[in-house]
Enzyme design. Sequence first.
Site, PDB file in Angstrom:
ATOM      1  N   GLU A  24     -42.509 -39.436  65.840  1.00 38.91           N
ATOM      2  CA  GLU A  24     -41.664 -40.257  64.983  1.00 38.91           C
ATOM      3  C   GLU A  24     -42.111 -41.705  65.021  1.00 38.91           C
ATOM      4  O   GLU A  24     -43.029 -42.068  65.765  1.00 38.91           O
ATOM      5  CB  GLU A  24     -40.192 -40.113  65.399  1.00 38.91           C
ATOM      6  CG  GLU A  24     -39.926 -40.527  66.824  1.00 38.91           C
ATOM      7  CD  GLU A  24     -38.582 -40.000  67.342  1.00 38.91           C
ATOM      8  OE1 GLU A  24     -38.485 -38.780  67.612  1.00 38.91           O
ATOM      9  OE2 GLU A  24     -37.652 -40.797  67.467  1.00 38.91           O
ATOM     10  N   LYS A  72     -41.886 -45.803  65.685  1.00 41.28           N
ATOM     11  CA  LYS A  72     -41.302 -46.712  66.672  1.00 41.28           C
ATOM     12  C   LYS A  72     -40.752 -47.902  65.895  1.00 41.28           C
ATOM     13  O   LYS A  72     -41.483 -48.801  65.491  1.00 41.28           O
ATOM     14  CB  LYS A  72     -42.346 -47.162  67.690  1.00 41.28           C
ATOM     15  CG  LYS A  72     -41.746 -47.954  68.830  1.00 41.28           C
ATOM     16  CD  LYS A  72     -42.725 -48.110  69.965  1.00 41.28           C
ATOM     17  CE  LYS A  72     -42.073 -48.712  71.205  1.00 41.28           C
ATOM     18  NZ  LYS A  72     -41.271 -49.897  70.973  1.00 41.28           N
ATOM     19  N   ASP A 125     -39.082 -51.251  64.888  1.00 43.07           N
ATOM     20  CA  ASP A 125     -39.140 -52.551  65.553  1.00 43.07           C
ATOM     21  C   ASP A 125     -37.804 -53.264  65.343  1.00 43.07           C
ATOM     22  O   ASP A 125     -37.649 -54.085  64.450  1.00 43.07           O
ATOM     23  CB  ASP A 125     -40.296 -53.369  64.964  1.00 43.07           C
ATOM     24  CG  ASP A 125     -40.673 -54.532  65.858  1.00 43.07           C
ATOM     25  OD1 ASP A 125     -40.162 -54.595  66.995  1.00 43.07           O
ATOM     26  OD2 ASP A 125     -41.476 -55.370  65.423  1.00 43.07           O
ATOM     27  N   TYR A 168     -32.757 -41.998  67.130  1.00 43.57           N
ATOM     28  CA  TYR A 168     -33.901 -41.348  67.782  1.00 43.57           C
ATOM     29  C   TYR A 168     -33.534 -40.491  68.983  1.00 43.57           C
ATOM     30  O   TYR A 168     -34.393 -39.928  69.635  1.00 43.57           O
ATOM     31  CB  TYR A 168     -35.001 -42.347  68.139  1.00 43.57           C
ATOM     32  CG  TYR A 168     -34.596 -43.488  69.057  1.00 43.57           C
ATOM     33  CD1 TYR A 168     -34.196 -43.255  70.354  1.00 43.57           C
ATOM     34  CD2 TYR A 168     -34.643 -44.799  68.610  1.00 43.57           C
ATOM     35  CE1 TYR A 168     -33.843 -44.295  71.190  1.00 43.57           C
ATOM     36  CE2 TYR A 168     -34.299 -45.848  69.433  1.00 43.57           C
ATOM     37  CZ  TYR A 168     -33.893 -45.593  70.727  1.00 43.57           C
ATOM     38  OH  TYR A 168     -33.539 -46.624  71.552  1.00 43.57           O
ATOM     39  N   LYS A 207     -48.832 -48.081  70.431  1.00 40.85           N
ATOM     40  CA  LYS A 207     -48.592 -49.346  69.740  1.00 40.85           C
ATOM     41  C   LYS A 207     -49.748 -49.663  68.802  1.00 40.85           C
ATOM     42  O   LYS A 207     -50.900 -49.620  69.211  1.00 40.85           O
ATOM     43  CB  LYS A 207     -48.473 -50.476  70.771  1.00 40.85           C
ATOM     44  CG  LYS A 207     -47.272 -50.338  71.689  1.00 40.85           C
ATOM     45  CD  LYS A 207     -46.051 -50.906  71.015  1.00 40.85           C
ATOM     46  CE  LYS A 207     -45.153 -51.606  71.912  1.00 40.85           C
ATOM     47  NZ  LYS A 207     -44.941 -52.832  72.242  1.00 40.85           N
ATOM     48  N   CYS A 245     -54.764 -87.999  50.127  1.00 39.50           N
ATOM     49  CA  CYS A 245     -53.528 -87.234  49.969  1.00 39.50           C
ATOM     50  C   CYS A 245     -53.526 -86.505  48.625  1.00 39.50           C
ATOM     51  O   CYS A 245     -53.782 -87.121  47.591  1.00 39.50           O
ATOM     52  CB  CYS A 245     -52.326 -88.175  50.061  1.00 39.50           C
ATOM     53  SG  CYS A 245     -50.769 -87.341  49.700  1.00 39.50           S
ATOM     54  N   CYS A 252     -50.424 -88.285  46.463  1.00 43.08           N
ATOM     55  CA  CYS A 252     -50.391 -89.678  46.014  1.00 43.08           C
ATOM     56  C   CYS A 252     -51.771 -90.329  46.041  1.00 43.08           C
ATOM     57  O   CYS A 252     -51.936 -91.451  45.572  1.00 43.08           O
ATOM     58  CB  CYS A 252     -49.414 -90.484  46.863  1.00 43.08           C
ATOM     59  SG  CYS A 252     -50.031 -90.782  48.526  1.00 43.08           S
ATOM     60  N   CYS A 275     -50.834 -88.638  55.778  1.00 42.56           N
ATOM     61  CA  CYS A 275     -50.839 -89.552  54.637  1.00 42.56           C
ATOM     62  C   CYS A 275     -50.005 -90.759  55.073  1.00 42.56           C
ATOM     63  O   CYS A 275     -48.834 -90.599  55.404  1.00 42.56           O
ATOM     64  CB  CYS A 275     -50.209 -88.881  53.421  1.00 42.56           C
ATOM     65  SG  CYS A 275     -49.805 -90.072  52.122  1.00 42.56           S
ATOM     66  N   CYS A 284     -45.357 -91.978  48.639  1.00 44.27           N
ATOM     67  CA  CYS A 284     -45.895 -90.644  48.370  1.00 44.27           C
ATOM     68  C   CYS A 284     -44.741 -89.715  47.944  1.00 44.27           C
ATOM     69  O   CYS A 284     -43.851 -89.430  48.743  1.00 44.27           O
ATOM     70  CB  CYS A 284     -46.584 -90.127  49.632  1.00 44.27           C
ATOM     71  SG  CYS A 284     -47.211 -88.460  49.486  1.00 44.27           S
TER      72      CYS A 284
HETATM   73  S1  IVH Z   1     -37.066 -43.125  72.566  1.00 41.56           S
HETATM   74  C1  IVH Z   1     -36.070 -42.615  76.874  1.00 41.56           C
HETATM   75  N1  IVH Z   1     -37.815 -43.364  70.067  1.00 41.56           N
HETATM   76  O1  IVH Z   1     -38.460 -48.607  71.886  1.00 41.56           O
HETATM   77  C2  IVH Z   1     -36.747 -42.903  75.614  1.00 41.56           C
HETATM   78  N2  IVH Z   1     -37.404 -45.348  71.300  1.00 41.56           N
HETATM   79  O2  IVH Z   1     -39.990 -49.296  74.306  1.00 41.56           O
HETATM   80  C3  IVH Z   1     -36.010 -43.911  74.876  1.00 41.56           C
HETATM   81  N3  IVH Z   1     -37.674 -47.394  69.998  1.00 41.56           N
HETATM   82  O3  IVH Z   1     -35.741 -49.369  73.901  1.00 41.56           O
HETATM   83  C4  IVH Z   1     -36.586 -44.380  73.679  1.00 41.56           C
HETATM   84  N4  IVH Z   1     -38.220 -46.438  68.099  1.00 41.56           N
HETATM   85  O4  IVH Z   1     -35.284 -49.256  71.426  1.00 41.56           O
HETATM   86  C5  IVH Z   1     -37.469 -44.009  71.191  1.00 41.56           C
HETATM   87  N5  IVH Z   1     -38.437 -43.417  67.844  1.00 41.56           N
HETATM   88  C6  IVH Z   1     -38.098 -44.055  68.948  1.00 41.56           C
HETATM   89  C7  IVH Z   1     -38.021 -45.460  69.018  1.00 41.56           C
HETATM   90  C8  IVH Z   1     -37.676 -46.065  70.216  1.00 41.56           C
HETATM   91  C9  IVH Z   1     -37.997 -47.586  68.713  1.00 41.56           C
HETATM   92  C10 IVH Z   1     -37.415 -48.491  70.970  1.00 41.56           C
HETATM   93  C11 IVH Z   1     -36.194 -48.278  71.798  1.00 41.56           C
HETATM   94  C12 IVH Z   1     -36.590 -48.502  73.232  1.00 41.56           C
HETATM   95  C13 IVH Z   1     -37.941 -49.089  73.102  1.00 41.56           C
HETATM   96  C14 IVH Z   1     -38.799 -48.619  74.260  1.00 41.56           C
END
Ligand code: IVH
Length: 671
Positions: free
Chosen positions: A110, A112, A114, A221, A315, A409, A412, A427, A433
């Site tokens: 899935e 991640k 942000d 999640y 990441k 500038c 001016c 400037c 200006c």
């Molecule tokens: S699972 C025990 N799934 O990432 C596992 N975390 O670095 C718990 N996060 O604090 C996290 N997307 O806030 C999980 N698909 C995802 C996520 C996710 C974002 C964040 C989450 C966590 C942080 C960990």
Amino acid sequence: MQEEERIAELRRTLHAHNHRYYVLAQPTISDREFDALLAELALLESTRPDLADPNSPTQRVGGGFTDQFEKVPHSRPMLSLANSYSREEVEEWADRIHRESAGDTRFTCELKYDGVAIALQYRDRQLVRALTRGDGTIGEDITTNVRTIRTIPLTLPESAPESLEIRGEIILPFAAFEALNAQRKEKGEKLFANPRNTAAGTLKLQDSAEVARRGLDCFLYGVLLDDPAVFGIEGHDEGVRAAERWGFKTPLVLERAFEVARDVEGVMAFLVHWDEARQQLPFAIDGVVIKVDDHAQRRTLGSTAKAPRWALAYKFETEQGLTRLERIAYQVGRTGAITPVAHLEPVPIAGTTVGKASLHNADQIALLDIREGDMVRVEKGGEIIPKVVGVVLEERPEGSVPHVYATHCPDCGAGLERGEDEARHYCPNATGCPEQIKGGIEHFASRRALNIDGLGTEGVEQLWAAGLIRDVADLYDLTVEPLLTLDRMGEKRAGNLIAGIAASKEIPFERVLFGLGIRHVGETVAKRLARHFGSLRALMAAPERELIELDVVGPAIAASVVQWMADDRNLTRLARLERAGLKFEVERSEEGPTSQVLEDRSFVVSGVFSIPRDELKRLVEQHGGRLLGGVSGKTDYLIAGEKMGPSKREKAERLGVTILTEQAFMSMLDS
Ligand code: IVH
């Protein structure tokens, strides 16, 4: 009892429509019909306070106010994730688990998200609590704010377990983030740096009605149940699918955002897909998360103190875009500082289209040998403005020439200057200006200065173009009639503007001083000067060395103030502003200290306290103490709250600064 039934029915209907509209994006009634039902419910509820329900659909608009977010232990720790930064690392991890389980592992893949982690607790199928991650063991109760997020169900259907906890991520989509920043820009407020910070800040607002307006969203999640097998849930995939039926927004609503991979190749395919496809998402992600699907297998793998062994985050690298640099242009800020700006062939990076990027300064351009026509690498870091980080030399067009930095500038035409140790060009034509003057007026009108509503970038531009203002003092000669000839300026807007200008005459001296835009005189310095001298006249009469003796004023600031005050055009402006009725003196009743117990002592306030930090700072000043921005040799006391960074404490200890708790400080006031 008809009323009671109707209320219950309306609540059910509205929850269902809310779900269809926000989660499924498949509304079956019009907005107008929805609003009519909501209005009917609100009216009925107002006549029956005995039936009040914090989870009623009427609560989505907020209104609740949280003074202080209560700290509450989590039902189970909120762990973090082990990170990896290369496909090889992910491959090794997945391979190992796959081997250890004799090739019988399903992985769920899935995104991640942000954003900000959230734990949602349901009892009797009602949302009862929403907690931030906090330190992972204890979170903060932000339920009132979370109730306003439309994609979070407030009540669950009969098919759902009575008690349940959902873990997920609260995010702010790019569109909402940009709309919010556009509004802030217009009001002259500081812009937010990125959607994640904004989401975090929004969740900690005290006024939930404001939270409701900001457009937060939530993805789930994790599904936590005491005994998931009872509900036929043996793994994560089944949990997510069940949660979708119970009304939650899951990644299943997005194409390919949740996949079950039967082997390492499947995991890799997901990674490769999103490394590219993330550009098209309407919200920010910073990687993907791979999890072992099966609950029993997860239990065998277990967790370390920090993170589960059954999950791994991959990441992404900071997103870069590759595009053509069409030309290098220059902007002048209100202080005359020149910023080189790269005009680019528009390129999508991390969800938004980038057409301009920062080039820092002359040295940076020379160092990277950036030329017009080059293919450049552009990066969007945590900052608002993307930056050019490199040139693809192999793609340099033939006949390109090194860039020659501006000498005059762009606005001016004045010859640019650069101080000996300065990276920037300036400037010097501060009073002639146009860009600087307009910037100065905008600054003067901004919220933290004279707070004149309706006078942001566009407003100033409009008045300037019509020839109505050439100086901040001209604002106070404005009347309604000439405004009415302007575009989009009706009686109402014109009246508001004039009223806003009139109201600015009540703004305290320290903010007027800040609004004048004297180079290096920020809010803190303005406040200090105002408090120390008490009036503009006293400040103007003071010799430079008296200024330097003040703790927050160094020689550069003092010189800048003295120079500004010596310019005839500034003196004329001050005289006009004074005649217009602006405050040029500190009003002792409001601003002056109420006691002198802290006289001649300096304080730094850091961390989280039982009262808002600004309130604590006000107390310091009210009792004659002085506030400093950071710990230094000049600091007498550091008032240390919770969550203060360890480096601050170390520095204070090293410099022999006395560290006070909140209680200790309070008893100092009593003494
Ligand atoms: S699972 C025990 N799934 O990432 C596992 N975390 O670095 C718990 N996060 O604090 C996290 N997307 O806030 C999980 N698909 C995802 C996520 C996710 C974002 C964040 C989450 C966590 C942080 C960990």
